[in-house]
Design a protein around this motif. Structure first.
Motif, PDB file in Angstrom:
ATOM      1  N   MET A   1     -13.937  38.692  25.860  1.00  0.00           N
ATOM      2  CA  MET A   1     -14.078  37.506  26.918  1.00  0.00           C
ATOM      3  C   MET A   1     -13.296  37.747  28.153  1.00  0.00           C
ATOM      4  O   MET A   1     -11.907  38.413  27.967  1.00  0.00           O
ATOM      5  CB  MET A   1     -13.136  36.526  25.388  1.00  0.00           C
ATOM      6  CG  MET A   1     -13.567  36.123  24.749  1.00  0.00           C
ATOM      7  SD  MET A   1     -12.558  35.282  23.233  1.00  0.00           S
ATOM      8  CE  MET A   1     -11.490  35.918  23.396  1.00  0.00           C
ATOM      9  N   ASN A   2     -13.920  37.069  28.869  1.00  0.00           N
ATOM     10  CA  ASN A   2     -13.277  37.546  30.340  1.00  0.00           C
ATOM     11  C   ASN A   2     -12.507  36.613  30.874  1.00  0.00           C
ATOM     12  O   ASN A   2     -11.877  36.309  32.243  1.00  0.00           O
ATOM     13  CB  ASN A   2     -13.946  38.354  31.433  1.00  0.00           C
ATOM     14  CG  ASN A   2     -15.602  37.976  30.475  1.00  0.00           C
ATOM     15  OD1 ASN A   2     -16.013  37.551  29.709  1.00  0.00           O
ATOM     16  ND2 ASN A   2     -16.044  38.494  31.762  1.00  0.00           N
ATOM     17  N   LYS A   3     -12.037  34.893  30.800  1.00  0.00           N
ATOM     18  CA  LYS A   3     -11.983  34.471  31.108  1.00  0.00           C
ATOM     19  C   LYS A   3     -11.219  33.018  30.267  1.00  0.00           C
ATOM     20  O   LYS A   3     -10.958  33.582  28.677  1.00  0.00           O
ATOM     21  CB  LYS A   3     -13.427  32.818  31.440  1.00  0.00           C
ATOM     22  CG  LYS A   3     -14.168  32.981  32.494  1.00  0.00           C
ATOM     23  CD  LYS A   3     -14.886  32.413  32.846  1.00  0.00           C
ATOM     24  CE  LYS A   3     -14.255  31.364  34.176  1.00  0.00           C
ATOM     25  NZ  LYS A   3     -15.165  30.318  34.963  1.00  0.00           N
TER      26      LYS A   3
ATOM     27  N   LEU B   1     -10.153  29.951  27.774  1.00  0.00           N
ATOM     28  CA  LEU B   1     -10.681  29.681  26.958  1.00  0.00           C
ATOM     29  C   LEU B   1     -10.562  28.349  26.814  1.00  0.00           C
ATOM     30  O   LEU B   1      -9.879  27.891  26.929  1.00  0.00           O
ATOM     31  CB  LEU B   1     -11.032  31.078  25.669  1.00  0.00           C
ATOM     32  CG  LEU B   1     -11.260  31.892  26.084  1.00  0.00           C
ATOM     33  CD1 LEU B   1     -11.123  32.618  24.986  1.00  0.00           C
ATOM     34  CD2 LEU B   1     -12.407  32.404  27.416  1.00  0.00           C
TER      35      LEU B   1
ATOM     36  N   THR C   1     -13.993  26.986  27.806  1.00  0.00           N
ATOM     37  CA  THR C   1     -14.427  27.925  26.626  1.00  0.00           C
ATOM     38  C   THR C   1     -14.674  29.227  27.719  1.00  0.00           C
ATOM     39  O   THR C   1     -14.641  30.027  28.532  1.00  0.00           O
ATOM     40  CB  THR C   1     -16.007  27.889  26.012  1.00  0.00           C
ATOM     41  OG1 THR C   1     -17.090  27.996  26.776  1.00  0.00           O
ATOM     42  CG2 THR C   1     -15.919  26.348  25.842  1.00  0.00           C
ATOM     43  N   GLY C   2     -14.970  30.240  26.375  1.00  0.00           N
ATOM     44  CA  GLY C   2     -14.572  31.316  27.152  1.00  0.00           C
ATOM     45  C   GLY C   2     -16.797  31.955  26.812  1.00  0.00           C
ATOM     46  O   GLY C   2     -17.221  31.070  26.985  1.00  0.00           O
ATOM     47  N   THR C   3     -16.909  33.211  27.752  1.00  0.00           N
ATOM     48  CA  THR C   3     -18.555  33.777  28.096  1.00  0.00           C
ATOM     49  C   THR C   3     -18.882  33.880  26.690  1.00  0.00           C
ATOM     50  O   THR C   3     -17.747  34.980  26.006  1.00  0.00           O
ATOM     51  CB  THR C   3     -18.565  34.685  29.048  1.00  0.00           C
ATOM     52  OG1 THR C   3     -17.973  33.901  30.607  1.00  0.00           O
ATOM     53  CG2 THR C   3     -19.984  35.375  29.735  1.00  0.00           C
TER      54      THR C   3
ATOM     55  N   GLN D   1     -20.898  29.645  29.619  1.00  0.00           N
ATOM     56  CA  GLN D   1     -18.989  29.971  29.879  1.00  0.00           C
ATOM     57  C   GLN D   1     -19.737  28.293  29.387  1.00  0.00           C
ATOM     58  O   GLN D   1     -20.473  27.383  30.971  1.00  0.00           O
ATOM     59  CB  GLN D   1     -18.777  30.726  30.674  1.00  0.00           C
ATOM     60  CG  GLN D   1     -17.946  30.348  30.614  1.00  0.00           C
ATOM     61  CD  GLN D   1     -17.040  29.383  31.508  1.00  0.00           C
ATOM     62  OE1 GLN D   1     -17.391  29.504  32.581  1.00  0.00           O
ATOM     63  NE2 GLN D   1     -15.751  28.229  31.389  1.00  0.00           N
TER      64      GLN D   1
ATOM     65  N   GLN E   1     -16.300  33.163  20.441  1.00  0.00           N
ATOM     66  CA  GLN E   1     -15.758  32.839  21.660  1.00  0.00           C
ATOM     67  C   GLN E   1     -13.886  32.155  21.514  1.00  0.00           C
ATOM     68  O   GLN E   1     -14.146  31.538  20.718  1.00  0.00           O
ATOM     69  CB  GLN E   1     -16.174  32.880  22.582  1.00  0.00           C
ATOM     70  CG  GLN E   1     -16.566  31.259  22.421  1.00  0.00           C
ATOM     71  CD  GLN E   1     -17.458  29.849  22.611  1.00  0.00           C
ATOM     72  OE1 GLN E   1     -18.201  29.315  23.580  1.00  0.00           O
ATOM     73  NE2 GLN E   1     -18.421  30.641  22.152  1.00  0.00           N
TER      74      GLN E   1
END
Length: 298
Positions: free
Chosen positions: A1-3, A5, A45-47, A58, A287
């Motif tokens: 998960m790169n963002k 969330l 939300t996360g990707t 996302q 996620q």
């Protein structure tokens, strides 16, 4: 998960109070400035991977709700609410778009009434009709209507704790659903309580939350619920539905009698995207999530 969330499971996904929340309001003795409530929420939300063809999704969302309510004598209470949601679906490597999913923006308008009746000190019954329009930027609002009603009954014990059952009948876009739910408002100890964090409706059942009052101004909660989001993506009754579970942790701060803030972190799991009339289904990876809700009473 790169963002960072998100959590689309906020109570503001419903328009009138759940039976438990309504019962709490009716039992409160603290001063309330006015019967009007406005809430605004930002959710992200996360990707997450969707299916097995390299698709990623996302989601970001704004939600706004306005509610009001007033007693009609000693036994009746009436409430009403309207809401607007703006959902941003960010598809990446979306081969799913070959199946008409060029939808990226979804708008959702909601309206509801509620009528509750307390024939005696132990029982409370509630009826809440609901109306919703949910559609993507590739569809027309005129074909995106959904309607339904929530009926519930709760029993109040001598201790003040309440327990009940309800069912939501939902004539959603091109689908009819019946959603049962448990209604509970149980003060386990002086500071520990079990209740419903959401209202039953198009988004799913009311869920359960265990909360703890840290002080007069601060509280925390942990809960879970099943969430559903269905909307029109083309005018020929083409729909998309996301069905998923979420667990969350919440920190609440009552800044004043009129303003409160709730921060959420959550985790979506067992998610599924269903497209109709193709009847195709794709799994959505688990996620993380985060959200912020600000509520004003005036």
């Amino acid at each position: 998960m790169n963002k960072p969330l998100a959590l689309s499971v906020l109570a503001v996904s419903s328009l009138v109070a759940s039976p438990t929340l309504l019962a709490q309001e009716q039992q409160k003795s603290s001063y309330r400035p006015s019967p009007f409530t406005f809430s605004a929420s930002r959710i992200t939300t996360g990707t997450a991977d969707v299916g097995y063809q390299g698709n990623e999704l996302q989601r970001d969302q704004w939600m706004f709700d306005f509610k009001t309510g007033m007693p009609l004598g000693k036994k009746w209470f009436i409430g009403a609410g309207v809401g607007y949601d703006n959902l941003d679906y960010d598809w990446r490597s979306p081969s799913l778009k070959d199946n008409t999913q060029t939808w990226d923006k979804i708008e959702r308008y909601r309206a509801s009434l509620s009528l509750s009746y307390r024939p005696n000190k132990n029982w409370m019954f509630m009826l809440a009709p609901k109306l919703q329009y949910a559609y993507a930027d590739t569809a027309s609002a005129s074909n995106a209507a959904s309607y339904g009603a929530v009926l519930s009954g709760m029993y109040r014990f001598n201790s003040g704790d309440m327990l009940g059952f309800g069912v939501a009948y939902l004539n959603d876009i091109d689908e009819v659903r019946t959603v049962p739910f448990l209604a509970v408002n149980w003060q386990i100890t002086e500071n520990l309580k079990l209740g419903n964090p959401f209202s039953a409706g198009f988004s799913g059942p009311a869920g359960l939350e265990l909360s703890y009052q840290l002080s007069s101004d601060w509280n925390v909660g942990f809960g879970t619920s099943k969430r559903t989001s269905r909307f029109l993506i083309a005018d020929e009754k083409d729909t998309a539905e996301i069905d998923e579970w979420v667990s969350f942790a919440r920190v609440g701060w009552d800044i004043s009698r009129s303003v409160s803030v709730n921060a959420y972190v959550g985790y979506f799991f067992n998610g599924e995207l269903e497209l109709n009339p193709q009847n195709s289904k794709e799994d959505i990876d688990n996620q993380g999530a985060a959200a912020l809700d600000v509520t004003f009473k005036f």
